[in-house]
Design an enzyme around this catalytic site. Structure first.
Site, PDB file in Angstrom:
ATOM      1  N   ASP A   7       3.455   9.586  -0.863  1.00 42.90           N
ATOM      2  CA  ASP A   7       2.238   8.892  -0.448  1.00 42.90           C
ATOM      3  C   ASP A   7       1.943   7.803  -1.473  1.00 42.90           C
ATOM      4  O   ASP A   7       1.925   8.094  -2.671  1.00 42.90           O
ATOM      5  CB  ASP A   7       1.074   9.905  -0.405  1.00 42.90           C
ATOM      6  CG  ASP A   7       0.031   9.569   0.651  1.00 42.90           C
ATOM      7  OD1 ASP A   7      -0.078   8.389   1.015  1.00 42.90           O
ATOM      8  OD2 ASP A   7      -0.672  10.499   1.102  1.00 42.90           O
TER       9      ASP A   7
ATOM     10  N   HIS B 233       0.810  -1.224   0.000  1.00 45.77           N
ATOM     11  CA  HIS B 233       0.000   0.000   0.000  1.00 45.77           C
ATOM     12  C   HIS B 233       0.841   1.270   0.000  1.00 45.77           C
ATOM     13  O   HIS B 233       0.319   2.356  -0.225  1.00 45.77           O
ATOM     14  CB  HIS B 233      -0.935   0.004   1.218  1.00 45.77           C
ATOM     15  CG  HIS B 233      -2.035  -1.015   1.109  1.00 45.77           C
ATOM     16  ND1 HIS B 233      -3.329  -0.672   0.837  1.00 45.77           N
ATOM     17  CD2 HIS B 233      -2.018  -2.364   1.195  1.00 45.77           C
ATOM     18  CE1 HIS B 233      -4.079  -1.771   0.788  1.00 45.77           C
ATOM     19  NE2 HIS B 233      -3.299  -2.818   1.006  1.00 45.77           N
TER      20      HIS B 233
END
Ligand code: GDG
Length: 466
Positions: free
Chosen positions: A369, A156
């Protein structure tokens, strides 16, 4: 089977001492729930309480298999190696990673515990989907214990460039752990490329496109696929909430309570040093100092949800951010018009949606991110086709959301110009951009993401032996 550090439930103690489980509806659960139910799926993970053993149980049609973690595991495997070694290393060493051999030992031990739990309950030939950086050794451990399984892994968070990754003392063990999977998914094309390059540099295995040929003893090899699968959200569920009259009323109330500013700018992040909250405050503060924005007209609402509060870097960050917010409010707020409305809280999803609806400008300034779901949630909520998304290039989301106002958050002048552009953007342009963004998010929702990963996984497993 799904394997993740946390189970999608929280353990709760009622006042009379009885224990219950409450579903914690994250994006992953929503994406996988229908599939899990239909296939009699099993979810393996930690139930969120230390030093307690729980028997497998059923929640809402999904079987849950708890893996227990001790207080020591939490300190060494979770807060230590996962969140103070891997997290900063994988996010471009924004904060210096700590390398401790005892943390690594605990990481190996806990990964082994997860792998054993899966191996013990997986049906013959089952498909197992392992999630995230806390469990990178599980694919290899599982393949050794259960060669019959089809194994997928999804990361992720970003996978860093080789120059950074190679600092890790256990760089070969982690790669080898991941290569136990048939399919390794990443958020961005660049992450998958970084991974394949690391495999070439450290092991010399041949890679072509998304394929990596891993020697499997003798002349044989196993084909592993490493490619990007950008994660998403349940866009329809967010829009449904946004259409609820009570949530729309709450959104108007928020504006009212902020003193009816012309423009509400919003930031929503876990309080994490990867999110660039300090950069955002600096840019906004300079605009106030220069009189290019004034607190009567504009409020920045910053939700900073508490995160990893026992890790030193997060304690320092909180002090730094709260000092900056305090200074700015002291300098620029007037009675009834806060320059920054700062909230160190977690809120129910309904409140988040009301905030998104109220926000004329959404500021996402992450320094690094994996994806950034907040950006996608903002877009999904804006069925009125209004609002401007300012989005950092260093988020995975920026690969898809090109009609946002894209910024380099390190360039404070660039952030300032983007804020002014967003605040003053004419309505037709806001509409044009938001329409295009919405198409992108609704056409690529989280159900499409999981379907695409699982289809590729079952396809990849079929061509595995070379
Ligand atoms: C990791 C990766 C990747 C936040 N505060 C509250 C709240 N949230 C929700 C948001 C959003 C989620 O948490 C945060 O997701 P992000 O994607 O923005 O960031 P990370 O937590 O760092 O997630 C990231 C993601 O995994 C998925 O793969 O995109 O790159 O770092 O859904 O809405 N939700 C509620 N109250 C809060 O106060 N209800």
């Amino acid at each position: 089977m799904v394997v993740s550090n946390r189970l999608p439930v929280d353990h709760e103690l009622a006042e009379d001492g009885t224990a219950t489980w409450r579903a914690s509806p994250g994006g992953l659960v929503t994406a996988l729930e229908p599939l899990m139910r239909a296939s009699g799926g099993v979810w393996v993970g930690w139930p969120g309480v230390a030093d307690q053993e729980f028997e497998p149980f059923e929640n809402d049609g999904i079987s849950l298999v708890p893996v227990s973690l001790s207080q020591h595991d939490l300190e060494f495997y979770y807060e230590g190696f996962s969140n103070d070694t891997l997290w900063p290393l994988y996010h471009d060493v924004i904060s210096p990673p700590s390398f401790h051999r005892e943390w690594w030992d605990s990481y190996v031990e806990v990964n082994r515990r997860f792998a054993d739990a899966v191996a013990a309950v997986a049906a013959p030939g089952a498909t197992v989907w392992v999630h995230d950086y806390q469990l990178q050794l599980v694919p290899r451990m599982l393949r050794e214990a259960r060669p019959d399984l089809v194994i997928g892994f999804f990361n992720h968070i970003p996978f860093p460039p080789y120059g950074i990754y190679s600092q890790l003392p256990w760089r070969k063990q982690i790669l080898d752990g991941l290569l136990g999977a048939d399919l390794i998914g990443f958020q961005r094309v660049a992450d998958a490329g970084n991974f394949s390059r690391a495999v070439r540099r450290l092991f010399g295995y041949p890679t072509r496109g998304t394929a990596i040929d891993v020697p499997d003893g003798g002349q044989r090899f196993r084909r592993v696929v490493a490619r990007h699968f950008p994660i998403s959200i349940d866009a329809n569920a967010f829009e449904e909430l946004a259409r609820r009259p009570d949530i729309q009323a709450r959104s108007r109330q928020i504006r009212d309570e902020l003193g009816n500013p012309k423009t509400i700018i919003l930031g929503v992040d876990r309080l994490d040093y990867t999110k660039g909250i300090g950069h955002r405050l600096k840019a906004y503060g300079e605009l106030l100092a220069e009189g290019r924005l004034i607190a009567e007209d504009v409020t920045l609402v910053q939700v900073a949800s508490p995160s990893r509060e026992r890790v030193g870097a997060y304690m320092d960050l909180r002090d730094e951010i709260e000092l900056a917010v305090g200074r700015m409010n002291g300098d620029y707020s007037t009675i009834g018009h806060p320059a920054v409305s700062y909230h160190h809280h977690g809120y129910p999803r309904e409140e988040m949606v009301a905030l998104y609806l109220a926000a004329d400008v959404m500021l996402v300034t992450a320094l690094r991110d994996g994806m950034n779901l907040v950006a996608k949630e903002y877009v999904a909520v804006r069925f009125d086709e209004d609002g401007v998304l300012v989005l950092s290039e260093f988020t995975g989301a920026s690969d898809q959301l090109k009609q946002a106002v894209l910024i380099n958050p390190h360039d404070i002048e660039d952030v300032k110009s983007a804020i002014l552009l967003a605040v003053n953007m004419p309505k037709p342009e806001r509409k044009r951009r938001m329409r295009a963004l919405r198409r992108k998010v609704f056409d690529n929702d989280v159900a499409a993401w999981s379907a695409s990963f699982l289809e590729t996984l079952t396809g990849a497993a079929k061509v595995a032996p070379g």
